[in-house]
Design an enzyme around this catalytic site. Structure first.
Site, short mmCIF file in Angstrom:
data_model
loop_
_atom_site.label_atom_id
_atom_site.label_comp_id
_atom_site.label_asym_id
_atom_site.label_seq_id
_atom_site.Cartn_x
_atom_site.Cartn_y
_atom_site.Cartn_z
N HIS A 102 -5.08 -54.05 6.24
CA HIS A 102 -4.35 -54.02 4.96
C HIS A 102 -5.21 -53.62 3.77
CE1 HIS A 102 -1.02 -55.44 7.21
NE2 HIS A 102 -1.19 -56.73 7.09
N HIS A 176 4.83 -56.79 2.33
CA HIS A 176 4.61 -57.81 3.34
C HIS A 176 5.45 -59.07 3.10
CE1 HIS A 176 2.38 -59.71 6.52
NE2 HIS A 176 1.50 -58.74 6.58
N ASP A 248 3.19 -58.96 17.26
CA ASP A 248 2.49 -58.44 16.07
C ASP A 248 2.25 -56.98 16.40
OD1 ASP A 248 1.06 -58.05 13.81
OD2 ASP A 248 -0.50 -59.53 14.23
N GLU A 314 7.40 -54.77 8.52
CA GLU A 314 6.63 -53.93 7.61
C GLU A 314 6.83 -52.47 7.99
OE1 GLU A 314 2.53 -55.75 7.81
OE2 GLU A 314 3.76 -57.13 8.96
#
Ligand code: BGC
Length: 348
Positions: A102, A176, A248, A314
């Site tokens: 990120h 996010h 994830d 996302e």
């Protein structure tokens, strides 16, 4: 409306903007462009804040796992923070084991954004600006970034991202928000139902870096083509779930990159009747099942957040694209404009 939310250690004032349109109420911080609260009604007209967050600026600075934040310059991971552009090697900030996550330790989520409100026809919104200097977190080029948050008359929350650079660089911007449609302090989202129009996903190896393969979701826990509960397959003994303590993973959207946002996912909470429908121009969506919420954070409403208390969708280009020539490109050159848009529509 703008109010003082708090101050950073150096005295910088952080403001909170409140917007409302079409039944949606949004609160946004100048720190990280963070959505601090997003309230929508349920089927009986009862409002709840459906986005995880904190009640004060100190917690955002000290320990936020990117709650509601703008993510840049590069959403998700870059293998060891290294890539080569036009023959030149770059090393960006490493902040997640041996990888960059990120945008590095001081990504866009930790920048103070200039915010201007606007009203345009029946829309209301905010323009957010950040100039990321050449070399910030190791990334080449001065990146002029403009993000627009719009609340439409129907209560949709739309995000438009735009960026330009003066040197060839890589960009992958996202937001996010951690969703819990029953309300941010209501416990697990495992009974939420999800549909995602993605027939493939990007499997990962150690450190959650994609292997480069686009694997079919058929027969895996990553198959959300037909609506199923979020928790349904989360305890399946699939090797990919073990890497991430759950899901994830980047789902490869069947529609690919599009000029206009196209519908990709629907999330619904049977208990409240609230629904979220997501449309995007992006080719991927990182579905994160809140695996690393571990009972160490106290949220906006004063309750502790635990594993699976929220999920993130996302919208993005794929993780580690700068090192994966087969993935859609995240390279931005001088003279080009990076554009991306995502629309969140709510129902009940
Ligand atoms: C990543 C997770 C990470 C989370 C927040 C997600 O986008 O994919 O691995 O833990 O952000 O910390």
């Amino acid at each position: 409306m703008k109010e003082l939310f708090g101050k950073l250690a150096d005295g910088t004032k952080i403001y909170r903007w409140s917007l409302e349109n079409g039944g949606t109420r949004l609160k946004v911080l100048s720190y990280g462009g963070i959505v601090q609260s997003l309230e929508i009604p349920d089927s009986r007209g009862q409002y709840a804040n459906v986005s995880l967050g904190f009640a004060n600026i100190e917690d955002y600075v000290a320990s936020s796992p990117y709650f509601g934040a703008l993510i840049g310059r590069y959403g998700n991971r870059i293998d060891q923070g290294r890539f080569t552009l036009d023959g030149k090697a770059y090393q960006v900030d490493v902040n997640d084991g041996e990888n960059s996550l990120h945008g590095g330790a001081e990504g866009f989520d930790k920048r103070v954004w200039d915010i201007e409100p606007f009203t345009e026809g029946s829309d209301v919104g905010l323009y957010l600006h950040h100039t990321s200097v050449d070399g910030e977190m190791g990334y080449p080029g001065t990146l002029q970034t403009k993000v627009t948050y719009t609340l439409t008359q129907q209560g949709d929350w739309r995000i438009d991202y735009e960026a330009t650079t003066d040197k060839t660089t890589v960009v992958n911007l996202t937001n996010h928000v951690y969703w819990n449609l029953a309300g941010e302090s209501s416990g697990s989202i495992h009974d939420h139902e999800l549909t995602v129009a993605a027939s493939r996903y990007t499997p990962v190896g150690k450190g959650l870096i994609p292997t480069g393969e686009l694997a079919p979701v058929a027969g895996t826990p990553f198959d959300f083509r037909v609506t199923k509960t979020v928790g349904g397959d989360l305890r399946g003994a699939h090797q990919q779930l073990l890497h991430a303590q759950g899901i994830d993973h980047n789902l490869v959207l069947d529609k690919g990159v599009t000029a206009e946002p196209e519908h990709i996912a629907t999330l619904s909470d049977p208990s409240s009747g609230r629904t979220l429908s997501v449309s995007t121009t992006e080719p991927g969506v990182q579905f994160y099942s809140g695996n690393f919420l571990d009972g160490t954070l106290v949220g906006t409403g004063g309750t502790v957040y635990r594993q699976g208390d929220a999920l993130c969708l996302e919208t993005q280009h794929f993780p580690d694209s700068p090192n994966q020539p087969e993935f859609p490109s995240t390279t931005l050159r001088p003279g080009q404009t990076y554009r991306s848009a995502t629309v969140h529509s709510f129902g009940r």
